[in-house]
Scaffold this motif. Sequence first.
Motif, PDB file in Angstrom:
ATOM      1  N   SER A   2       0.829  -1.192   0.000  1.00 49.67           N
ATOM      2  CA  SER A   2       0.000   0.000   0.000  1.00 49.67           C
ATOM      3  C   SER A   2       0.871   1.251   0.000  1.00 49.67           C
ATOM      4  CB  SER A   2      -0.928   0.014   1.214  1.00 49.67           C
ATOM      5  OG  SER A   2      -0.182   0.037   2.406  1.00 49.67           O
ATOM      6  N   ALA A   3       0.315   2.337  -0.524  1.00 51.57           N
ATOM      7  CA  ALA A   3       1.032   3.596  -0.590  1.00 51.57           C
ATOM      8  C   ALA A   3       1.189   4.192   0.804  1.00 51.57           C
ATOM      9  CB  ALA A   3       0.292   4.571  -1.496  1.00 51.57           C
ATOM     10  N   LEU A   4       2.226   5.000   0.970  1.00 47.48           N
ATOM     11  CA  LEU A   4       2.391   5.746   2.215  1.00 47.48           C
ATOM     12  C   LEU A   4       1.208   6.688   2.407  1.00 47.48           C
ATOM     13  CD1 LEU A   4       4.192   6.632   4.636  1.00 47.48           C
ATOM     14  CD2 LEU A   4       5.217   8.317   3.079  1.00 47.48           C
ATOM     15  N   LEU A   5       0.874   7.421   1.340  1.00 50.10           N
ATOM     16  CA  LEU A   5      -0.276   8.322   1.340  1.00 50.10           C
ATOM     17  C   LEU A   5      -1.134   7.995   0.140  1.00 50.10           C
ATOM     18  CD1 LEU A   5      -1.796  10.934   2.307  1.00 50.10           C
ATOM     19  CD2 LEU A   5      -0.334  12.179   0.685  1.00 50.10           C
ATOM     20  N   GLU A   6      -2.423   7.852   0.373  1.00 48.40           N
ATOM     21  CA  GLU A   6      -3.355   7.597  -0.720  1.00 48.40           C
ATOM     22  C   GLU A   6      -4.601   8.446  -0.524  1.00 48.40           C
ATOM     23  OE1 GLU A   6      -5.272   3.851  -3.196  1.00 48.40           O
ATOM     24  OE2 GLU A   6      -4.405   3.512  -1.211  1.00 48.40           O
ATOM     25  N   ILE A   7      -4.788   9.396  -1.429  1.00 47.83           N
ATOM     26  CA  ILE A   7      -5.971  10.257  -1.431  1.00 47.83           C
ATOM     27  C   ILE A   7      -6.857   9.802  -2.582  1.00 47.83           C
ATOM     28  CG2 ILE A   7      -6.805  12.620  -1.768  1.00 47.83           C
ATOM     29  CD1 ILE A   7      -4.139  13.612  -0.650  1.00 47.83           C
ATOM     30  N   ASP A  24      -7.441  12.542  -6.705  1.00 51.36           N
ATOM     31  CA  ASP A  24      -6.731  11.292  -6.425  1.00 51.36           C
ATOM     32  C   ASP A  24      -5.235  11.578  -6.449  1.00 51.36           C
ATOM     33  OD1 ASP A  24      -9.150   9.824  -6.454  1.00 51.36           O
ATOM     34  OD2 ASP A  24      -9.022   9.584  -8.625  1.00 51.36           O
ATOM     35  N   LEU A  25      -4.518  11.064  -5.455  1.00 48.02           N
ATOM     36  CA  LEU A  25      -3.079  11.324  -5.361  1.00 48.02           C
ATOM     37  C   LEU A  25      -2.446  10.246  -4.483  1.00 48.02           C
ATOM     38  CD1 LEU A  25      -1.483  14.808  -4.791  1.00 48.02           C
ATOM     39  CD2 LEU A  25      -0.698  12.878  -3.442  1.00 48.02           C
ATOM     40  N   CYS A  26      -1.264   9.778  -4.895  1.00 46.47           N
ATOM     41  CA  CYS A  26      -0.531   8.769  -4.119  1.00 46.47           C
ATOM     42  C   CYS A  26       0.915   9.203  -3.919  1.00 46.47           C
ATOM     43  CB  CYS A  26      -0.521   7.424  -4.842  1.00 46.47           C
ATOM     44  SG  CYS A  26      -1.961   6.421  -4.557  1.00 46.47           S
ATOM     45  N   VAL A  27       1.463   8.858  -2.760  1.00 47.83           N
ATOM     46  CA  VAL A  27       2.896   9.010  -2.504  1.00 47.83           C
ATOM     47  C   VAL A  27       3.375   7.698  -1.885  1.00 47.83           C
ATOM     48  CG1 VAL A  27       4.723  10.320  -1.384  1.00 47.83           C
ATOM     49  CG2 VAL A  27       2.596  11.476  -2.041  1.00 47.83           C
ATOM     50  N   SER A  49      -6.791  19.851   3.510  1.00 48.52           N
ATOM     51  CA  SER A  49      -7.622  18.678   3.772  1.00 48.52           C
ATOM     52  C   SER A  49      -6.774  17.527   4.288  1.00 48.52           C
ATOM     53  CB  SER A  49      -8.361  18.254   2.503  1.00 48.52           C
ATOM     54  OG  SER A  49      -9.309  19.218   2.125  1.00 48.52           O
ATOM     55  N   LEU A  50      -5.601  17.350   3.693  1.00 47.67           N
ATOM     56  CA  LEU A  50      -4.685  16.299   4.129  1.00 47.67           C
ATOM     57  C   LEU A  50      -4.307  16.469   5.592  1.00 47.67           C
ATOM     58  CD1 LEU A  50      -2.592  14.011   3.743  1.00 47.67           C
ATOM     59  CD2 LEU A  50      -1.049  15.728   2.753  1.00 47.67           C
ATOM     60  N   PRO A  56     -12.510  17.294   4.553  1.00 45.91           N
ATOM     61  CA  PRO A  56     -13.185  17.042   3.276  1.00 45.91           C
ATOM     62  C   PRO A  56     -14.650  16.675   3.465  1.00 45.91           C
ATOM     63  CG  PRO A  56     -11.800  15.172   3.876  1.00 45.91           C
ATOM     64  CD  PRO A  56     -11.519  16.248   4.874  1.00 45.91           C
ATOM     65  N   ARG A  57     -15.433  16.893   2.417  1.00 48.82           N
ATOM     66  CA  ARG A  57     -16.847  16.513   2.442  1.00 48.82           C
ATOM     67  C   ARG A  57     -17.062  15.098   1.927  1.00 48.82           C
ATOM     68  NH1 ARG A  57     -20.401  21.824   0.623  1.00 48.82           N
ATOM     69  NH2 ARG A  57     -19.966  23.039   2.514  1.00 48.82           N
ATOM     70  N   ALA A  58     -16.139  14.631   1.120  1.00 44.20           N
ATOM     71  CA  ALA A  58     -16.260  13.280   0.572  1.00 44.20           C
ATOM     72  C   ALA A  58     -14.871  12.794   0.192  1.00 44.20           C
ATOM     73  CB  ALA A  58     -17.191  13.266  -0.643  1.00 44.20           C
ATOM     74  N   GLY A  59     -14.762  11.480  -0.033  1.00 42.79           N
ATOM     75  CA  GLY A  59     -13.489  10.882  -0.385  1.00 42.79           C
ATOM     76  C   GLY A  59     -12.767  10.346   0.845  1.00 42.79           C
ATOM     77  N   THR A  60     -11.617   9.740   0.605  1.00 36.01           N
ATOM     78  CA  THR A  60     -10.837   9.148   1.690  1.00 36.01           C
ATOM     79  C   THR A  60      -9.381   9.588   1.607  1.00 36.01           C
ATOM     80  OG1 THR A  60     -10.357   7.154   0.397  1.00 36.01           O
ATOM     81  CG2 THR A  60     -12.301   7.103   1.829  1.00 36.01           C
ATOM     82  N   ILE A  61      -8.759   9.688   2.767  1.00 34.92           N
ATOM     83  CA  ILE A  61      -7.320   9.937   2.870  1.00 34.92           C
ATOM     84  C   ILE A  61      -6.754   8.856   3.778  1.00 34.92           C
ATOM     85  CG2 ILE A  61      -5.492  11.559   3.486  1.00 34.92           C
ATOM     86  CD1 ILE A  61      -7.547  13.817   3.242  1.00 34.92           C
ATOM     87  N   ARG A  62      -5.852   8.054   3.239  1.00 34.57           N
ATOM     88  CA  ARG A  62      -5.200   7.010   4.028  1.00 34.57           C
ATOM     89  C   ARG A  62      -3.711   7.319   4.139  1.00 34.57           C
ATOM     90  NH1 ARG A  62      -8.395   2.645   5.014  1.00 34.57           N
ATOM     91  NH2 ARG A  62     -10.299   2.516   3.760  1.00 34.57           N
ATOM     92  N   PHE A  63      -3.206   7.197   5.356  1.00 38.66           N
ATOM     93  CA  PHE A  63      -1.794   7.437   5.625  1.00 38.66           C
ATOM     94  C   PHE A  63      -1.242   6.233   6.366  1.00 38.66           C
ATOM     95  CE2 PHE A  63       1.620   9.479   8.260  1.00 38.66           C
ATOM     96  CZ  PHE A  63       2.471   9.743   7.197  1.00 38.66           C
ATOM     97  N   ARG A  64      -0.270   5.590   5.755  1.00 43.34           N
ATOM     98  CA  ARG A  64       0.299   4.351   6.298  1.00 43.34           C
ATOM     99  C   ARG A  64      -0.805   3.325   6.581  1.00 43.34           C
ATOM    100  NH1 ARG A  64       3.407   4.594  11.072  1.00 43.34           N
ATOM    101  NH2 ARG A  64       4.781   3.003  10.181  1.00 43.34           N
TER     102      ARG A  64
END
Length: 236
Positions: A2-7, A24-27, A49-50, A56-64
């Motif tokens: 999995s990505a370190l950061l996944e928006i 959408d953005l990945c690091v 937002s990060l 944010p109003r919608a979407g997901t941000i995953r970190f580690r």
Amino acid sequence: MSALLEIAGLQTAYGPSQVLFGIDLCVQAGEVATLLGRNGMGKTTTVRSLMGLTPPRAGTIRFRGERIDGLAPDRIARLGLALVPEGRHVFPNLSVHENLVAFAANRSGRRDPWTLARVQALFPRLRERASHRGDQLSGGEQQMLAIGRALMTNPHLLVLDEATEGLAPLVREEIWRCLAQLRAEGQAILVIDKYVQRLVGLADRHTIIERGRVVWQGDSATLAADPALWERYIGV
């Protein structure tokens, strides 16, 4: 892996005014990524937002691997995200030394953590100006301090919003040198800046947004080979 950061599908608004429409953005770990676009296209809102500053109003941000959208900014920071904000925002009444040590932590559990001595070696001017207040520094020195302050937390991901905006050319070069050194050491970085010529030599992947939407994603070789793309979405 999995990505370190996944928006994914990020939507953010200020009151009735929607700014982001499905970003959408990945690091990846150890990677340098950029977020590009003209002023007012949603780059800083994405960063806010990060960091939990504008939820944010919608979407997901995953970190580690952990969802962080909806978490408070201080909790997000403790997970190992560090922001060098646009405008630097150093503490004006604290000395350079105090600005740095106030943030000392090892949030990523590094074996060779960033310390005061290491930050001063990276930016010798901060050692020379250690007793000066934040408001006594030049813009370039404040940017060095803001980067040093973020590094003192030993983050998993370093985020720089307008990394070299308004800096003199010599200072700008020092910031680029710093970022290249951090990349060589395996520090993951998300950087916003307008100097595409320098970014294609530094970053692994790029995301361009326009009016709150992703219009292009790709690697440095592809971006470097298409100057027309720069002019269409990034050029002034």
